[in-house]
Design an enzyme around this catalytic site. Structure first.
Site, PDB file in Angstrom:
ATOM      1  CE  LYS A 269      -3.826  -2.476   2.105  1.00  0.00           C
ATOM      2  NZ  LYS A 269      -4.429  -2.980   3.346  1.00  0.00           N
TER       3      LYS A 269
ATOM      4  CG  ASP B 208     -10.034  -0.591   5.176  1.00  0.00           C
ATOM      5  OD1 ASP B 208      -9.720  -0.830   4.002  1.00  0.00           O
ATOM      6  OD2 ASP B 208      -9.390  -0.988   6.160  1.00  0.00           O
TER       7      ASP B 208
ATOM      8  CD  GLN C 121      -3.350  -4.754   6.566  1.00  0.00           C
ATOM      9  OE1 GLN C 121      -3.185  -3.749   5.890  1.00  0.00           O
ATOM     10  NE2 GLN C 121      -4.025  -5.804   6.116  1.00  0.00           N
TER      11      GLN C 121
END
Lengths: 307, 307
Positions: free
Chosen positions: B68, B135, B112
């Protein structure tokens, strides 16, 4: 009928009269529990309170609001009916909602839908304290439904449908459930409830744009119609032995009646019922459950505020 | 193959090699658009910024976080990698999230998954400013997905699946879509996207508790597998001519490989592909799309903050 025999996919239940899922009777039972709970709360010094806000003079809305207030009175809940003129502005309505948010006598707030067209209904719903959103339409409660967080409020009509299935001991786990309709008030929340780890159904959401709707419906062990089209679901849409839940409440003109109309569901009851293992009538099916679940939500709100 | 003929339910496409839905190539195209958008924002004095928080030393998570950050660097986005020890407390992690919420250089925040087991992940997600929740897991964005409010962030993997279908001009309206899996990260949001007024599919959500999963899958015009079980979907689960989207990325041991493992999807690709009209490979299908959609979400966040 008997000549058709009992195929692999047909249950013998088709030969028996269908079980009528009597929402009126079940609502009475639910409301009795509510009455006892309201009394228990009062013993702790808390009177559960529901505020119902009505903007404008829609006659159907007035009937709904009246019956909510009456049910509160019957159960020993406090209720406040706030009737505002159709000319009420967005800002004025927001001020009313904020006042109710701050009012300790009020645990549940409901703004009767639909408001006049100049009102931004979504913004009004967002303004309701989610802890008082007994309709379950606030984004915070919508998210809790998706996330399977039981602290949220479940919209009353889908909650009533689930209660009807549950109390009739109809197994949802592994069953093929088809929901016709994808509204925010019924279709989507009901699909989310049926797919949850609690119910474990395989859920199909169908709608006006679905191809071959009859064939999709014929797969259903549990068929739920929530589209608002009178008698759309015909006998050949229903698998023999299926359970049918009819959420529709439609007025169709009927010259034979004094009122000039009769109420009918989304299901052609007369022809569908003989094929079913169980079916809800209209009226007297899902309808009475909706108000019972509203009372249950209001008591949940009062309990959650109490501690 | 030809001997089977072309039945009413079979499209001639089964006779042709399937179309490979190349997520790697599509991701490159999406990322090119992102690069141009990032440049346009920079011309207005805004550098889109993504913060990725990693708690603990899980090697797979480190790989994801690294890729990422690398993608951000390649596109001209600012990225900040925050690596915290596995012993980080809930309070410490919350403080980090709040700091990022307040940081004007950061437009997107991602913690994460999975965090160590002593962390309450849901509470961490709720602490993220929903305007920075790239997200799409914050309750506010979950609700916006249900309510079809385009101002919310759509979770990256489901968004990537929709983009793959869209870019291949696969019609979803009226199609029978079956989603296997009901997770909050893929199954549920994907079902909500497919049922939306934008896509108009008839959607079935199936899962581990579904009865006769192969038969349910065989109904699908569009079959999406998101369960995390290697090669679960076999050839006889797939209707000839269906479109198959494989979300699974599973490691299975493979002595023939130097690494000792290979990646495989939830679909038995070799036997399923010949029946399909189109199929995503694993790797190189949905996987690369997920990170591309994360970049797109970060740019959306930066744009929305800009005004």
């Amino acid at each position: 009928m008997l000549a058709g025999g009992i195929g692999l996919c047909q249950r013998p239940t088709t030969l028996n009269p269908p079980r009528i899922l009597d929402g009126k009777a079940l609502a009475v039972t639910v409301l009795e529990t509510c009455r006892a709970e309201a009394a228990a709360l009062r013993a702790h010094g808390i009177t559960a309170g529901l505020a119902v806000v009505l903007v404008g003079e829609d006659p159907a809305s007035q009937v709904y609001v009246g019956s909510k207030a009456r049910t509160c009175a019957e159960l020993g809940l406090y209720s406040r009916k706030i009737e505002l003129p159709a000319s009420t502005t967005q800002q004025e309505l927001l001020a009313v909602v904020r006042g109710l948010n701050a009012d300790p006598a009020i645990h549940g707030i409901l703004v009767q839908s639909p408001p006049p067209s100049h009102i931004d209904e979504a913004a009004i719903i967002r303004a309701i304290d989610p802890r008082k959103d007994v309709d379950g339409f606030h984004p915070e409660n919508v998210a809790k439904l998706v996330l399977e967080d039981p602290s949220g409020f479940v919209p009353c009509t889908p909650a009533g449908c689930m209660k009807l299935l549950e109390s009739a001991a109809i197994a949802t786990a592994g069953a093929d459930a088809v929901v016709i309709g994808r509204s925010m008030i019924v279709g989507k929340p009901l699909a989310l409830l049926l797919i949850s780890k609690h119910a474990n159904a395989t859920v199909t959401i169908a709608h006006s744009r679905s191809r071959d709707l009859p064939a999709i419906c014929r797969r259903a062990d549990i068929l739920i119609a929530a589209v608002g089209r009178p008698e759309m679901v015909r006998a050949d849409w229903v698998k023999p032995g299926a359970v049918v839940i009819d959420v529709g409440i439609n007025r169709v003109s009927d010259a034979a009646r004094k009122s000039g109309y009769r109420l009918t569901g989304d299901v052609a009851y007369q022809e569908v019922a003989p094929r079913c293992a169980a079916i809800t009538p209209v009226p007297g099916g899902v309808g009475p459950m909706t108000i019972a679940m509203l009372m249950q939500n209001t008591l949940q709100a009062a309990r959650q505020f109490a501690g």
